[in-house]
Motif scaffolding. Structure first.
Motif, PDB file in Angstrom:
ATOM      1  N   HIS A 186       0.824  -1.213   0.000  1.00  0.00           N
ATOM      2  CA  HIS A 186       0.000   0.000   0.000  1.00  0.00           C
ATOM      3  C   HIS A 186       0.858   1.264   0.000  1.00  0.00           C
ATOM      4  O   HIS A 186       0.539   2.248  -0.681  1.00  0.00           O
ATOM      5  CB  HIS A 186      -0.930   0.005   1.208  1.00  0.00           C
ATOM      6  N   TRP A 189       1.991   2.071  -3.472  1.00  0.00           N
ATOM      7  CA  TRP A 189       0.986   2.795  -4.270  1.00  0.00           C
ATOM      8  C   TRP A 189       1.000   4.289  -3.951  1.00  0.00           C
ATOM      9  O   TRP A 189       0.877   5.129  -4.839  1.00  0.00           O
ATOM     10  CB  TRP A 189      -0.406   2.222  -3.992  1.00  0.00           C
ATOM     11  N   SER A 204      -5.175   7.906  -0.213  1.00  0.00           N
ATOM     12  CA  SER A 204      -4.770   6.496  -0.074  1.00  0.00           C
ATOM     13  C   SER A 204      -4.312   6.199   1.347  1.00  0.00           C
ATOM     14  O   SER A 204      -4.637   5.147   1.906  1.00  0.00           O
ATOM     15  CB  SER A 204      -3.627   6.172  -1.039  1.00  0.00           C
ATOM     16  N   GLY A 253      -8.444  -4.233  -2.837  1.00  0.00           N
ATOM     17  CA  GLY A 253      -8.849  -3.252  -3.843  1.00  0.00           C
ATOM     18  C   GLY A 253      -9.952  -3.725  -4.776  1.00  0.00           C
ATOM     19  O   GLY A 253     -10.008  -3.292  -5.926  1.00  0.00           O
ATOM     20  N   GLY A 259     -11.614   0.099  -0.707  1.00  0.00           N
ATOM     21  CA  GLY A 259     -10.235  -0.008  -1.152  1.00  0.00           C
ATOM     22  C   GLY A 259     -10.047   0.129  -2.651  1.00  0.00           C
ATOM     23  O   GLY A 259      -8.926   0.344  -3.124  1.00  0.00           O
ATOM     24  N   PHE A 260     -11.138   0.014  -3.413  1.00  0.00           N
ATOM     25  CA  PHE A 260     -11.039   0.164  -4.864  1.00  0.00           C
ATOM     26  C   PHE A 260     -10.811   1.623  -5.265  1.00  0.00           C
ATOM     27  O   PHE A 260     -10.177   1.899  -6.284  1.00  0.00           O
ATOM     28  CB  PHE A 260     -12.323  -0.382  -5.513  1.00  0.00           C
ATOM     29  N   LYS A 263      -6.998   2.909  -5.630  1.00  0.00           N
ATOM     30  CA  LYS A 263      -6.317   2.226  -6.744  1.00  0.00           C
ATOM     31  C   LYS A 263      -6.854   2.714  -8.088  1.00  0.00           C
ATOM     32  O   LYS A 263      -6.099   2.970  -9.037  1.00  0.00           O
ATOM     33  CB  LYS A 263      -6.495   0.709  -6.607  1.00  0.00           C
TER      34      LYS A 263
END
Length: 349
Positions: A186, A189, A204, A253, A259-260, A263
């Protein structure tokens, strides 16, 4: 631990982070990081177990190394450029050293090796603090120094962290190590998009903290440390087990879970910035992470606990854990995706 001592330590933990947030001078920021590190060490070592002591020692050595690197970089920048301000970090040697030091503090690849080992030696509550609160101060410094850091370095560290976080968690059976590799992925990202859209990094980070808190509190409620003991969760509390599986999928995600959102927005922004290859590689590494989340979901909801388990049957004990924080965080970890249009409007604004 004595409640008064614990109160002082937690207050110092908060003070160190807030001091780093509020500072514009490198020495003050360094001081905040040091207060933060020294405050969490007694909390980590309070179990008096050899593994806890070993984890505390490893944590102290890595954090002290990173703090020394930050002090060296800021002194070098002041010597060569005459500036102590965080925003005025401009010498290439200083910027690269600071980036590597902050990567070491956060546990980003390729200096991530301490994080799974340290997290494995801690109890779940301390592990939660280490995985969430302890990331805030270094990230504040990273966001402030990001404009001066080489973008290729940031993208490389981000992609390597997502790859290591996905790959490292595949063969694990200890839940704390799996969550450590999840944390590395994570953070990768977040670093990947840091220079192009800092607001997306903050989004995020916020959602990562919510989802990781939910995962840790669920494991603490179920008293589960390995995949085998996770299989007993359905017998204890079917509702919690079903929600825990959804939280894990949210960490992976999958839509339509919270969580999507980060991303999706990060991949969209990378494509807009003309980095389709980086976006594709990041999406592919997310599949590695998704595999071990699905493995946990399978153990959680589709397996019966092994008959050879020697632990006392925990579902027969009185349930006294306070579950209100877990309930609130789990709702946030699952249901924020419909707010995406509002979030994108705020980010564009």
């Amino acid at each position: 631990m004595n409640p008064y001592v614990l109160t002082i330590l937690l207050s110092s933990l908060g003070l160190g982070t807030v001091l780093t947030f509020a500072s514009s001078h490198w020495l003050l920021a360094w001081m905040g990081l040091e207060i933060n590190t020294l405050a969490i060490i007694p909390i980590m070592a309070q179990q008096h177990h050899p593994r806890a002591i070993e984890a505390t020692t490893k944590y102290f050595l890595t954090q002290a190394t990173a703090a020394a690197m930050i002090l060296f970089a800021s002194t070098t920048n002041a010597w060569l450029m005459g500036e102590w301000e965080i925003h005025q970090l401009s010498h290439p040697l200083a910027t690269t050293t600071v980036m590597l030091a902050l990567a070491l503090k956060l546990g980003l690849a390729p200096v991530h090796f301490w994080l799974p080992e340290v997290l494995q030696g801690l109890e779940l509550t301390t592990g939660l603090i280490l995985s969430t609160w302890q990331k805030l101060a270094p990230f504040a410094l990273m966001i402030q120094t990001a404009p001066t850091i080489n973008s290729s370095l940031l993208v490389a560290i981000g992609l390597l962290s997502t790859l290591v976080g996905g790959w490292g968690g595949l063969n694990q059976t200890q839940l704390r190590k799996i969550l450590a590799y999840s944390s590395i992925a994570h953070l990768g990202w977040m670093v990947l998009i840091l220079q192009f859209a800092p607001s997306l990094t903050l989004l995020s980070l916020s959602l990562y903290i919510i989802m990781t808190s939910s995962a840790f509190l669920t494991l603490k409620t179920n008293n589960a440390l390995t995949i085998n003991t996770l299989a007993t969760s359905w017998t204890k509390s079917p509702t919690l087990a079903a929600l825990a599986a959804l939280v894990l999928l949210s960490l992976g995600g999958l839509p339509p879970l919270s969580g999507f959102m980060p991303k999706w927005l990060i991949l969209q922004e990378l494509t807009k910035q003309g980095l389709p290859l980086s976006a594709t590689l990041a999406a592919m590494t997310a599949l590695l992470s998704l595999y071990f989340y699905l493995r946990l979901c399978y153990a959680l909801t589709l397996t019966i606990y092994p008959n050879t388990l020697t632990a006392t049957a925990p579902w027969r004990l009185n349930f006294t854990t306070i579950t209100l924080p877990l309930s609130i965080i789990t709702i946030l970890a699952l249901g924020l995706l419909p707010l995406t249009p509002a979030v994108t409007a705020m980010l564009d604004w």
